[in-house]
Design a protein around this motif. Structure first.
Motif, short mmCIF file in Angstrom:
data_model
loop_
_atom_site.label_atom_id
_atom_site.label_comp_id
_atom_site.label_asym_id
_atom_site.label_seq_id
_atom_site.Cartn_x
_atom_site.Cartn_y
_atom_site.Cartn_z
N LEU A 121 4.76 -13.10 -4.40
CA LEU A 121 3.36 -13.22 -3.98
C LEU A 121 2.61 -14.23 -4.84
N ALA A 122 2.92 -14.26 -6.13
CA ALA A 122 2.27 -15.23 -7.01
C ALA A 122 2.60 -16.66 -6.59
N LEU A 123 3.83 -16.91 -6.19
CA LEU A 123 4.21 -18.25 -5.74
C LEU A 123 3.47 -18.65 -4.48
N LEU A 124 3.27 -17.68 -3.57
CA LEU A 124 2.54 -17.99 -2.33
C LEU A 124 1.10 -18.41 -2.61
N ILE A 125 0.53 -17.88 -3.69
CA ILE A 125 -0.84 -18.26 -4.06
C ILE A 125 -0.84 -19.51 -4.92
N ALA A 126 0.13 -19.62 -5.84
CA ALA A 126 0.10 -20.68 -6.84
C ALA A 126 0.40 -22.05 -6.26
N PRO A 160 -0.12 -23.57 -3.12
CA PRO A 160 -1.26 -24.29 -2.53
C PRO A 160 -2.41 -24.51 -3.51
N ALA A 161 -2.63 -23.53 -4.40
CA ALA A 161 -3.71 -23.70 -5.38
C ALA A 161 -3.42 -24.85 -6.33
N SER A 162 -2.16 -25.00 -6.75
CA SER A 162 -1.81 -26.09 -7.66
C SER A 162 -1.96 -27.45 -6.99
N LEU A 163 -1.67 -27.53 -5.70
CA LEU A 163 -1.86 -28.79 -4.98
C LEU A 163 -3.34 -29.16 -4.91
N LEU A 164 -4.18 -28.16 -4.69
CA LEU A 164 -5.62 -28.42 -4.64
C LEU A 164 -6.19 -28.77 -6.00
N TYR A 206 1.95 -25.54 -12.69
CA TYR A 206 2.45 -26.40 -11.62
C TYR A 206 1.57 -27.64 -11.46
N ALA A 207 0.25 -27.46 -11.51
CA ALA A 207 -0.66 -28.60 -11.38
C ALA A 207 -0.42 -29.61 -12.50
N GLU A 208 -0.20 -29.12 -13.71
CA GLU A 208 0.06 -30.03 -14.82
C GLU A 208 1.41 -30.73 -14.67
#
Length: 275
Positions: A85-90, A92-96, A169-171
């Protein structure tokens, strides 16, 4: 004539940093009221010894081992489902939150416009909030909301680890070579295609390594959250401690140790095979 040994130019800064660290550490020790003498105090040492003596021999009857097996599988399920579940949230959030695919940076020497950075701050703020609250606090809240059981543990891990994974992930996306992704964007490719073919190949190794590490942490966290009623081995350890069943606690601690060793070996195998 023997030449004089060269003097280390960094000796004085290191000494000053060490003294500063000690000065900062001392008030912390005073505020925490750390007193190691209580461990060797007569009454405390006898109480600890009698408590630890009850851990032997570890419980190994058939009924308890069946209960232990279910609790172990439940702990693994909590950690794995929470990470999923964390991956499903992380993702798209990291791409944004990442600047790796910023359109405004294409013609500005790689620097996004101020309004583009400003638009990312709400997502980054959400990720900061998610990871700033410890998972055990989320577990307490969800236990009140959904009741005792693994659901509270899964949701607590999902929310906390989504914030951690999203930030890292964003970094990672921003640390890889940006030229392939920018070339695809300049050629008219969509952002998802540019991410899949220009950014992800260079970032997948670090992402996998960090994700596996976080899964190991999720296993340990799921045991801790069991003490507040979130299921798994932690909840069984708490019940056995309340009943002063030291043998059962010893068996569960041994099982938890083996579980962490298994997770460590699995992560090593995945890194060796896939990285």
């Amino acid at each position: 004539m023997l030449s004089r040994r060269p003097r280390d130019p960094a000796a004085l800064p290191r000494l000053l940093i060490t003294l500063l660290a000690l000065l900062l550490l001392w008030p912390g020790l005073q505020l925490s009221e750390l007193d190691l003498r209580v461990l060797v105090d007569g009454d405390n040492a006898r109480s600890m010894g009698s408590f630890l003596a009850g851990f032997w021999p570890p419980a190994h009857d058939g009924e308890f081992l069946a209960l232990l097996g279910r609790a172990t599988l439940e702990t693994l399920a909590i950690a794995t489902a929470g990470m999923a579940l964390a991956l499903l949230i992380a993702l798209p959030a990291s791409l944004l939150a990442s600047r790796a695919l910023s359109l405004s940076a294409l013609h500005r020497g790689g620097r996004p416009a101020w309004w583009a950075n400003l638009a990312r701050w709400p997502v980054r703020g959400v990720l900061i909030f998610l990871r700033s609250v410890p998972e055990i606090v989320w577990a307490l809240l969800f236990v009140r909301a959904v009741g005792l059981g693994p659901t509270a543990g899964v949701l607590a891990i999902a929310i906390t680890y989504a914030g951690m994974l999203g930030k890292v992930y964003a970094e990672i996306f921003e640390s890889v070579d940006p030229r392939p992704g920018r070339a695809l964007l300049l050629a008219g490719s969509g952002r998802l295609s540019a991410f899949a073919y220009g950014v992800l190949p260079g970032a997948s190794g670090e992402m996998l390594s960090y994700s596996v590490y976080r899964w190991e942490c999720a296993i340990r966290a799921s045991v801790v959250m069991g003490f507040v009623g979130a299921g798994g081995l932690g909840q069984q350890i708490d019940l056995s401690l309340r009943m002063f069943a030291g043998g059962e606690v010893a068996s569960m601690l041994i099982t938890f140790l083996l579980l962490v060793l298994l997770a460590d070996q699995l992560s090593r195998l995945l890194r060796a095979r896939l990285l």
